[in-house]
Scaffold this motif. Structure first.
Motif, PDB file in Angstrom:
ATOM      1  N   TYR A   9       0.809  -1.218   0.000  1.00  0.00           N
ATOM      2  CA  TYR A   9       0.000   0.000   0.000  1.00  0.00           C
ATOM      3  C   TYR A   9       0.845   1.272   0.000  1.00  0.00           C
ATOM      4  O   TYR A   9       0.567   2.215  -0.719  1.00  0.00           O
ATOM      5  N   GLN A  10       1.893   1.301   0.834  1.00  0.00           N
ATOM      6  CA  GLN A  10       2.775   2.466   0.894  1.00  0.00           C
ATOM      7  C   GLN A  10       4.210   1.984   0.651  1.00  0.00           C
ATOM      8  O   GLN A  10       5.001   1.840   1.579  1.00  0.00           O
ATOM      9  N   ASN A  46       1.511   0.275  -4.819  1.00  0.00           N
ATOM     10  CA  ASN A  46       0.314   1.108  -4.853  1.00  0.00           C
ATOM     11  C   ASN A  46       0.740   2.578  -4.821  1.00  0.00           C
ATOM     12  O   ASN A  46       1.543   2.985  -3.980  1.00  0.00           O
ATOM     13  N   LYS A  47       0.219   3.383  -5.749  1.00  0.00           N
ATOM     14  CA  LYS A  47       0.613   4.793  -5.833  1.00  0.00           C
ATOM     15  C   LYS A  47      -0.505   5.690  -5.319  1.00  0.00           C
ATOM     16  O   LYS A  47      -1.484   5.953  -6.004  1.00  0.00           O
ATOM     17  N   ASN A  48      -0.337   6.159  -4.081  1.00  0.00           N
ATOM     18  CA  ASN A  48      -1.272   7.106  -3.482  1.00  0.00           C
ATOM     19  C   ASN A  48      -0.983   8.548  -3.880  1.00  0.00           C
ATOM     20  O   ASN A  48      -1.866   9.386  -3.887  1.00  0.00           O
ATOM     21  N   HIS A  49       0.284   8.821  -4.149  1.00  0.00           N
ATOM     22  CA  HIS A  49       0.738  10.193  -4.362  1.00  0.00           C
ATOM     23  C   HIS A  49       2.100  10.152  -5.039  1.00  0.00           C
ATOM     24  O   HIS A  49       2.642   9.069  -5.316  1.00  0.00           O
ATOM     25  N   LYS A  90      -2.407   2.656  -9.682  1.00  0.00           N
ATOM     26  CA  LYS A  90      -2.798   4.034  -9.379  1.00  0.00           C
ATOM     27  C   LYS A  90      -4.058   4.023  -8.508  1.00  0.00           C
ATOM     28  O   LYS A  90      -5.132   3.625  -8.964  1.00  0.00           O
ATOM     29  N   PHE A  91      -3.923   4.474  -7.283  1.00  0.00           N
ATOM     30  CA  PHE A  91      -4.993   4.433  -6.299  1.00  0.00           C
ATOM     31  C   PHE A  91      -5.828   5.713  -6.398  1.00  0.00           C
ATOM     32  O   PHE A  91      -5.365   6.798  -6.061  1.00  0.00           O
ATOM     33  N   ARG A 123      -6.951   9.517  -5.000  1.00  0.00           N
ATOM     34  CA  ARG A 123      -5.776  10.195  -4.450  1.00  0.00           C
ATOM     35  C   ARG A 123      -4.665  10.393  -5.473  1.00  0.00           C
ATOM     36  O   ARG A 123      -4.016  11.443  -5.498  1.00  0.00           O
ATOM     37  N   GLU A 124      -4.426   9.378  -6.313  1.00  0.00           N
ATOM     38  CA  GLU A 124      -3.302   9.465  -7.237  1.00  0.00           C
ATOM     39  C   GLU A 124      -3.459  10.656  -8.179  1.00  0.00           C
ATOM     40  O   GLU A 124      -2.520  11.435  -8.364  1.00  0.00           O
ATOM     41  N   ASN A 139     -11.979   1.203  -6.259  1.00  0.00           N
ATOM     42  CA  ASN A 139     -11.912   1.691  -4.888  1.00  0.00           C
ATOM     43  C   ASN A 139     -13.295   2.209  -4.474  1.00  0.00           C
ATOM     44  O   ASN A 139     -13.636   3.333  -4.795  1.00  0.00           O
TER      45      ASN A 139
END
Length: 376
Positions: A171-172, A203-206, A223-224, A227-228, A346
């Motif tokens: 996730y991170q 997982n790409k949150n940012h 790409k989450f 947020r992404e 999501n």
């Protein structure tokens, strides 16, 4: 080209009580407490969201999984990506996933996402007050212990694979320590146990920063959303698009207008139409092209974390039904052209973040009907 692109939904397991939450938040606490207690922040704001038939289920029970799987399969959801919580040997929220593993006849493909974050009291404005810390201890013995716990899931016949390898999502990923050595060990152990290795997805949150060298150890990038897009492509000035007359205001005055807005209320409203526009413009693009990664896109219809953050919520407006169909069809068509086997969604049941496919009293089965129309 893969013309059978399927949809996998993120699955959130925090709807059952466990001892640590009893201590941290009160006896019997689950995320349903947050969902039920949400209050509308403005006229027309839909809160609280109520599951259809008041079904505040417990995902540790077999009958819950039976019902969810029946609904998911009926409406063209092809699998769940289930969050997993491991804190240097300490498991939390493991019972729902273990229930699925135990009941082999529950016919639903699944994979695991390690939600590798520290837990804090951020919900109540205390992000520095730690509940349980994620240190990512690089002790090889802990890595082995973690893999051995995961192995029965990875070997399950229902487990989702890409290139014949079990899919495992971090996730991170930027928080992980010793990524290269950890993945080498896990890949070796996987092969020793009859698997072809592991297919690791970041997982790409940012934005990760200028030199995210850890990506060299991954097979894919997910790409989450939203947020992404919001942190990578979204222009914060776009809120003026909600009110066309604001376009004529000189930019030097916009800063003052934003300051006034945040004195009136703390929550933030973002237009999902703009998020989706940016999402589709940048679909299957890899800003980290120096790493040869398979790109996986995700979709969402709305996001509203009012249940968790109250007046400090971040709210991504909900698309109407026609917009949902149009955007999701466009994304799936691009996924097919890209030869991608999966689009992620999501989420299946992030009720406390206001993003869910499960039926509720306001929308009924609308979100699922859209999924079925696009992915059947």
């Amino acid at each position: 080209m893969n013309c059978n692109t399927k949809l996998i939904a993120f699955y959130f397991p925090q709807f059952h009580a466990f001892p640590e939450n009893d201590i941290w938040w009160g006896k019997g606490f689950t995320d349903w407490n947050l969902v039920k207690g949400a209050k509308p922040l403005f006229k027309g704001h839909i809160q609280p969201n109520v599951p259809l038939d008041g079904d505040y289920y417990n995902p540790c029970k077999r009958e819950t999984w039976e019902k969810q799987i029946a609904i998911a399969k009926k409406y063209a959801v092809s699998g769940f990506m289930i969050y997993h919580y491991w804190f240097d040997g300490k498991l939390l929220l493991e019972k729902p996933l273990e229930c699925l593993l135990k009941n082999k006849d529950l016919d639903m493909p699944f994979c695991i996402c390690w939600a590798n974050e520290t837990w804090t009291r951020a919900w109540i404005g205390k992000p520095t007050e730690i509940l349980i810390e994620q240190t990512h201890n690089p002790d090889k013995n802990l890595w082995i212990k973690h893999f051995n716990y995961l192995l029965p899931f990875l070997k399950d016949e229902r487990y989702i694979k890409i290139d014949g390898k079990p899919v495992f999502v971090i996730y991170q990923p930027q928080l992980l320590k010793g990524t290269e050595k950890l993945f080498e060990l896990w890949d070796k152990m996987a092969k020793e146990n009859g698997l072809k290795g592991l297919y690791m997805i970041a997982n790409k949150n940012h934005k990760y920063g200028m030199t995210p060298s850890f990506l060299a150890n991954y097979n894919g990038l997910l790409k989450f959303q939203p947020r992404e897009v919001h942190t990578t492509h979204y222009n914060q000035k776009n809120f003026i698009d909600r009110f066309q007359f604001l376009r004529c205001i000189p930019e030097r005055w916009m800063g003052y207008l934003r300051k006034i807005k945040y004195k009136i209320y703390d929550y933030q409203i973002i237009e999902s139409k703009i998020i989706w526009q940016n999402l589709l413009e940048n679909v299957y693009k890899n800003e980290y092209s120096e790493y040869n990664l398979d790109i996986y896109e995700s979709a969402y219809f709305s996001w509203d974390n009012t249940p968790r953050y109250g007046k400090k919520a971040r709210i991504f407006t909900e698309l109407d039904r026609k917009e949902k169909i149009k955007c999701l069809k466009n994304l799936r068509e691009k996924a097919v052209l890209a030869g991608s086997p999966y689009v992620f969604f999501n989420a299946w049941n992030e009720w406390s973040e206001g993003t869910f496919l499960e039926p509720d009293t306001k929308r009924g089965y609308e979100n699922l009907e859209v999924i079925k129309e696009v992915f059947s």
